[in-house]
Design an enzyme around this catalytic site. Structure first.
Site, PDB file in Angstrom:
ATOM      1  N   GLU A   1      81.763  33.989   7.054  1.00 47.08           N
ATOM      2  CA  GLU A   1      82.342  34.127   8.505  1.00 47.08           C
ATOM      3  C   GLU A   1      83.716  33.527   8.176  1.00 47.08           C
ATOM      4  OE1 GLU A   1      80.498  31.211  11.077  1.00 47.08           O
ATOM      5  OE2 GLU A   1      82.025  31.134  12.539  1.00 47.08           O
ATOM      6  N   ARG A   2      84.163  32.672   7.383  1.00 50.10           N
ATOM      7  CA  ARG A   2      85.445  32.207   6.905  1.00 50.10           C
ATOM      8  C   ARG A   2      86.398  33.484   6.488  1.00 50.10           C
ATOM      9  NH1 ARG A   2      83.393  26.295   5.407  1.00 50.10           N
ATOM     10  NH2 ARG A   2      83.204  25.681   7.735  1.00 50.10           N
TER      11      ARG A   2
END
Ligand SMILES: Cc1cc2nc3c(=O)[nH]c(=O)nc-3n(C[C@H](O)[C@H](O)[C@H](O)COP(=O)(O)OP(=O)(O)OC[C@H]3O[C@@H](n4cnc5c(N)ncnc54)[C@H](O)[C@@H]3O)c2cc1C
Length: 381
Positions: A244-245
């Site tokens: 996600e990051r």
């Protein structure tokens, strides 16, 4: 020199996607921003062309290809506008929870429609009272016969209005110590009794992205909708946050590259004191400084993507990329707006929208301060 992860197949895929977006996204995007919604039909068109969840196994309707194809999708969608982030969230954040932790029966039930775009997904972790401190969430899921009964509220949920399937972080054991051991992930589906949407939130930017509140009032969810094991939800979230990051870092990098190019084009055409604005030394130095940071960002990011695709644990480096590249993109937005003069502050110039859209990248997927706490811990501090 060989690219760290892109092959000819990825490049051909990129050409096909660009052609699709030239017809189906670019001409409509300004209207979507005004409407504050990307229509569902766009999702199903993406699905029809194989642009949703390409890494899902063929057995469940996907193409079973490597994550490089997803990177291409995220890059091309970011060029259209950051509001497209909900599609990346579906492809590369929520659906991976299903591919990693769902049973075969759950995968058969959910995945094919995620690939076609008939099912849009969301991930509901944040609550009005807590965002960074996820172990302290208050939404509960208490077993009652064959069901879990959910009570609580979530906020800031990307795809909150469109979502048909929501992975909800909740406490199945509210008394657990340490607190994170009481967290589980439960899949709530559209139409389930006691599940409703709250407000569609009015944001500074990302106007066409539907961000909303979700409400669970005695919401009865069959126990077959538990994802993975009870009490492991926190560990599952930590496991999935790396990708996600990375996604947010990719978006910030592409946004910065786009802002730089837009600004170079502008300063070459705009004249002041009888010469193009690009001829002033200040303009040149600013652009050179930005270009240098952006080039370094691209090199760091590409090798991180390759390492992530190779299955390496790059949590520390991804946290570094997330904070550094989003701050770099914020600085780029500010400098690029300045170089546009008054026109940069006008909505019809793309830099104005980029300037509004970029700050949230330093906030979501874990704030940049939280990134630094992770890095500090991993540095043994
Ligand atoms: C547009 C948008 C989309 C989003 N989409 C989703 C989504 O799809 N799903 C979802 O679950 N959430 C989503 N979020 C929520 C987002 O992840 C949270 O806003 C974020 O994690 C921060 O939580 P918070 O807002 O509660 O801030 P807080 O946790 O209250 O933080 C406030 C400030 O305190 C700082 N802070 C907190 N703890 C520490 C610490 N230990 N050390 C130093 N500083 C600290 C923070 O960095 C921040 O500056 C979204 C948010 C936005 C704005």
């Amino acid at each position: 020199m060989k690219h760290p992860y892109l092959t000819d197949d990825h490049q051909m895929f990129r050409q096909a996607l660009r052609k699709f977006l030239d017809k189906e996204a670019y001409p409509h995007f300004d209207q979507w921003e005004k409407d504050r919604m990307i229509p569902r039909e766009f999702w199903t068109k993406m699905g029809e062309q194989g642009f949703l969840c390409p890494d899902v196994e063929e057995a469940y309707g996907g193409s079973g290809v490597d994550w490089g194809f997803s990177v291409v999708i995220n890059e091309e969608l970011e060029k259209v506008g950051t509001s497209m982030i909900g599609i990346g969230l579906h492809n590369d954040v929520v659906v991976p929870y299903l591919t990693a932790f769902a049973t075969k029966e759950q995968k058969e039930r959910w995945l094919p429609k995620c690939v076609t775009g008939e099912t849009i997904t969301a991930l509901a972790m944040t609550e009005p009272g807590t965002g960074s401190d996820l172990a302290n969430i208050r939404t509960t899921a208490i077993k009652d016969g064959d069901h879990y009964v959910l009570n609580g509220q979530k906020t800031f949920i990307t795809n909150g209005i469109h979502s048909d399937l929501v992975v909800v972080a909740c406490k199945t054991d509210p008394k657990a110590e340490p607190k994170h051991k009481g967290v589980s992930l439960i899949v709530v589906e559209r139409g389930m009794e006691g599940f409703s949407r709250g407000r569609k939130l009015d944001k500074v930017g990302l106007h066409s992205q539907d961000t909303a509140e979700l409400i669970f009032e005695d919401c009865r969810v069959p126990k077959e909708n538990l994802l993975g094991e009870e009490g492991k939800g926190f560990l599952y979230m930590m496991d999935k946050l790396q990708q996600e990051r990375l996604l947010v870092a990719i978006g910030a990098q592409v946004a910065a590259e786009d802002m730089l190019q837009t600004t170079i084009d502008y300063v070459k055409s705009r004249k002041a004191f009888g010469q193009p604005v690009s001829k002033f030394q200040n303009t040149q130095f600013k652009l050179v400084e930005m270009a240098t940071e952006i080039e370094m960002g691209r090199t760091f990011l590409d090798q991180l993507i390759a390492r992530h695709m190779a299955g390496e644990d790059v949590v520390t480096e991804v946290s570094m990329a997330k904070w550094k590249l989003t701050e770099m993109a914020k600085d780029t937005a500010s400098s690029c707006m300045q170089l546009h003069g008054g026109y940069g502050y006008m909505e019809e110039y793309k830099i104005a929208r980029r300037y509004r859209d970029i700050p949230v990248s330093a906030i979501y997927a874990g704030t940049n301060e939280i990134m630094k706490t992770i890095i500090a811990k991993n540095m043994g501090l």
